[in-house]
Write a protein that holds these residues in place. Sequence first.
Motif: not given
Length: 348
Positions: A15-23
């Motif tokens: 879900r994070a990667a889909a927005k260009g973020l990392f978790f």
Amino acid sequence: MAIALESETQSLKQRAAAKGLFFGAAARHRDLLSSQSLANSYIRECSVLVPEWELKWAAGDLPLRPNLDRFDFTRSDEMLRFARANGLSLRGHALVWHLSNPRWLRETLNPSNAEQLLTSHIRTVAAHFAGQIHSWDVVNEAIEVPDGRSDGLRNSLWLESLGEAYIDLAFRLTAQVDSRALRVYNDYGLQYATSSHESKRKAALKLMERLIVSGTPVQAFGIQSHLRAGETRFDAERLRRFLKDLADLGLKILITELDVSDQNVPANPSVRDRLVADAYREYLDVVLDEPAVIGVVTWGLSDRHTWLSGDKPREDGLPVRPLPLDENLERKPAWWAIAQAFDNAPLR
């Protein structure tokens, strides 16, 4: 046989990667590598792993630097191997801190040897992991406004020995040894609309401004984000302004140690879980709206292992419930709140 919806099966890292973020999440060696089910949860949910103890000078029963002349990378190397084998990045925490220092350092550090000791430490540790670290908390918690200095800095052993220059030195050394790792200044007590948090936000911005003007190679600001369930002193606009001020300095922002204490809320687990989830949702909806924020790290993944059990236990003795997964590694309302925040975040 029913087929689960994709939105229900996607992990937090997806879900994070889909927005260009990392978790990511922090873990201790003894917990992570002694439980395959826990390890599987990290592999499933996280793209970044943070050793909670193993890269500090001395935390737990096996110090990274047990004496002046020796380093012990046994456990940190094992965590690196775990991360690399399972497609996770390793985040370094922390090169310079006023706590978790070995007794020998506290007893021998003085103005005549401080620069050499700090230099040898950063050059050895950062070089050992060069090219393999996502980001370093180069300096951790250097601000303590109540200490009474006009610059807001903490009266730590490093400040007493080297002055404010120790911060610049640490960042320059890290940049020299491992230019690929993102260099982060990390601190706590910055999120609420209280006088102490407001004064710390001001001191943090002034410190970042001084470092940037002097050419210190700091690249990012880490906000630890230890939240409290049921806390009403949250001002979204104040926090947005602080985030924008950091971004305007050219800094990336990381949410680095996120959890939600349920210390002072009702005992009922359902009520607690709702209040914890509400705190996650309220906070992340604000911080993830800032484009300079690049990722979120929770300080632990499961209620089975959290520093809050020892440091901030409940007065009624009930187990704390501050993290996305419960003691059985099942998703809680907190998990869904984080997932929803990622889903609602703007694309980077």
